[in-house]
Design a protein around this motif. Structure first.
Motif, PDB file in Angstrom:
ATOM      1  N   ILE A 174       1.259  -1.499  -0.102  1.00 16.87           N
ATOM      2  CA  ILE A 174      -0.042   0.399  -0.280  1.00 16.87           C
ATOM      3  C   ILE A 174       0.583   1.428  -0.346  1.00 16.87           C
ATOM      4  CG2 ILE A 174      -2.014   1.346   1.282  1.00 16.87           C
ATOM      5  CD1 ILE A 174      -2.568  -1.535   2.489  1.00 16.87           C
ATOM      6  N   GLN A 175       1.227   1.380   0.524  1.00 13.86           N
ATOM      7  CA  GLN A 175       2.522   2.407   0.910  1.00 13.86           C
ATOM      8  C   GLN A 175       3.898   2.613  -0.736  1.00 13.86           C
ATOM      9  OE1 GLN A 175       5.755   1.401   3.912  1.00 13.86           O
ATOM     10  NE2 GLN A 175       4.496   2.461   5.125  1.00 13.86           N
ATOM     11  N   LYS A 176       3.918   1.719  -0.889  1.00 16.75           N
ATOM     12  CA  LYS A 176       4.476   2.306  -2.175  1.00 16.75           C
ATOM     13  C   LYS A 176       2.763   2.668  -3.840  1.00 16.75           C
ATOM     14  CE  LYS A 176       8.043  -2.013  -2.451  1.00 16.75           C
ATOM     15  NZ  LYS A 176       8.325  -3.132  -2.816  1.00 16.75           N
ATOM     16  N   LEU A 177       2.254   1.834  -3.273  1.00 18.44           N
ATOM     17  CA  LEU A 177       1.042   2.559  -4.797  1.00 18.44           C
ATOM     18  C   LEU A 177      -0.269   4.274  -4.340  1.00 18.44           C
ATOM     19  CD1 LEU A 177      -0.945   1.787  -6.948  1.00 18.44           C
ATOM     20  CD2 LEU A 177      -2.092   0.388  -5.506  1.00 18.44           C
ATOM     21  N   VAL A 178       0.289   4.875  -2.944  1.00 16.81           N
ATOM     22  CA  VAL A 178       0.132   5.566  -2.250  1.00 16.81           C
ATOM     23  C   VAL A 178       1.008   6.367  -1.936  1.00 16.81           C
ATOM     24  CG1 VAL A 178      -2.786   4.531  -2.370  1.00 16.81           C
ATOM     25  CG2 VAL A 178      -1.013   5.101  -0.354  1.00 16.81           C
ATOM     26  N   ASN A 179       1.410   6.416  -1.799  1.00 13.37           N
ATOM     27  CA  ASN A 179       2.730   6.823  -0.678  1.00 13.37           C
ATOM     28  C   ASN A 179       2.584   7.598   0.335  1.00 13.37           C
ATOM     29  OD1 ASN A 179       5.822   8.341  -1.305  1.00 13.37           O
ATOM     30  ND2 ASN A 179       4.966   9.266  -2.093  1.00 13.37           N
ATOM     31  N   TYR A 180       2.260   7.166   1.116  1.00 15.11           N
ATOM     32  CA  TYR A 180       1.460   7.591   2.342  1.00 15.11           C
ATOM     33  C   TYR A 180       2.319   6.353   3.438  1.00 15.11           C
ATOM     34  CZ  TYR A 180      -2.061   8.747   5.768  1.00 15.11           C
ATOM     35  OH  TYR A 180      -2.574   9.488   7.051  1.00 15.11           O
ATOM     36  N   LYS A 181       2.883   6.902   4.703  1.00 16.31           N
ATOM     37  CA  LYS A 181       3.791   6.213   5.436  1.00 16.31           C
ATOM     38  C   LYS A 181       3.391   7.207   6.607  1.00 16.31           C
ATOM     39  CE  LYS A 181       7.267   5.272   1.689  1.00 16.31           C
ATOM     40  NZ  LYS A 181       9.122   6.173   1.685  1.00 16.31           N
ATOM     41  N   ALA A 182       2.025   7.223   7.139  1.00 15.33           N
ATOM     42  CA  ALA A 182       1.927   7.475   8.873  1.00 15.33           C
ATOM     43  C   ALA A 182       1.322   6.307   9.215  1.00 15.33           C
ATOM     44  CB  ALA A 182       0.722   8.712   8.526  1.00 15.33           C
ATOM     45  N   LYS A 183       1.171   6.294  10.518  1.00 17.67           N
ATOM     46  CA  LYS A 183       1.129   5.433  11.438  1.00 17.67           C
ATOM     47  C   LYS A 183      -0.071   4.890  11.228  1.00 17.67           C
ATOM     48  CE  LYS A 183       4.515   6.398  15.258  1.00 17.67           C
ATOM     49  NZ  LYS A 183       5.079   6.688  16.335  1.00 17.67           N
ATOM     50  N   ASP A 184      -0.842   5.895  11.421  1.00 26.66           N
ATOM     51  CA  ASP A 184      -2.721   5.137  11.194  1.00 26.66           C
ATOM     52  C   ASP A 184      -2.674   4.709  10.010  1.00 26.66           C
ATOM     53  OD1 ASP A 184      -2.232   7.124   9.170  1.00 26.66           O
ATOM     54  OD2 ASP A 184      -4.339   8.557   9.919  1.00 26.66           O
TER      55      ASP A 184
END
Length: 238
Positions: A174-184
């Motif tokens: 998911i991080q690679k796809l949406v570029n979102y790395k927050a804890k939530d």
């Protein structure tokens, strides 16, 4: 050239004859395990093929996995086997138990040995399953076995689907796809993880499209709705 082609066809004919799969085996008496039974009717209920065992109790019948094979011989209990493989197998038939008509007894001489138990007597097994023999003895009923097999197959399929979901729907993907790395991000994963029913309903489930659409949907939710509700706390018993 024509002669060579004809020769090739003739050479292939024997192999075509053996293309059909067969199950082979031997049938013995259940009590006298070394006593081969001749004349046993071996019937494939799925294909209607029938063969008879020879003097050594040997037979060979066309079959494939999933067929039902029935063994029958006068004086013995009929036996049914569900094929899970085509390995050569030994089958053992039990002698039939004769049921006598009731008789009114007016006088009798009671033997002191009537209540004596056979020290070598063993309880009969209801189900006899052996992977080496490649069959399941259906003393409990074929229908019950089929229902159990269907349930086990469903559980295995669900386990495979869960494994597929974990492989395609995780933090790294998911991080690679949406570029979102927050804890939530873990809240999103817990709230939107695909179910087995969702993946099963769509044969070609598109994880990339699913993540892209549901992540956008999740980001639009109010902050207090972006995670699964907490489990209620259990009250301590007084």
């Amino acid at each position: 050239m024509l002669k060579k082609l004809l020769l090739s066809v003739l050479l292939c004919l024997p192999f075509l004859g053996y293309a059909q799969s067969y199950m082979t085996g031997n049938v013995f008496d259940n009590e006298q395990r070394n006593l081969a039974l001749q004349g046993v009717s071996v019937r494939n209920l799925s294909t209607k093929a029938v063969v008879v065992t020879d003097k050594d109790g040997h037979y060979a019948i066309p079959a494939k996995n999933g067929d039902l094979i029935v063994y029958a011989l006068m004086g013995y209990q009929t036996d049914t086997v569900y094929l899970v493989n085509l390995f050569p197998k030994n089958s053992y038939l039990r002698a039939a138990v004769n049921t006598l008509n009731p008789v009114n007894v007016t006088t009798t001489k009671v033997s002191p040995f009537l209540d004596t138990k056979d020290p070598e007597a063993r309880p009969a097994k209801q189900v006899d399953y052996s992977k080496n023999r490649g069959g399941l003895r259906l003393n409990l009923g074929y229908g019950k076995y089929r229902r159990q097999q269907a349930k086990e197959q469903e559980l295995e399929e669900a386990a495979d689907i869960n494994e597929e979901i974990s492989k395609n729907f995780n933090r790294e993907v998911i991080q690679k796809l949406v570029n979102y790395k927050a804890k939530d991000l873990d809240d999103y994963i817990g709230l939107y993880r695909p179910t087995v029913a969702q993946v099963r309903a769509d044969k070609d489930f598109d994880y990339t499209y699913y993540i892209a659409t549901t992540f956008t949907e999740w980001r639009k939710l109010p902050e207090n709705e972006r995670k699964l509700p907490s489990l209620p706390k259990l009250k301590a018993k007084p």
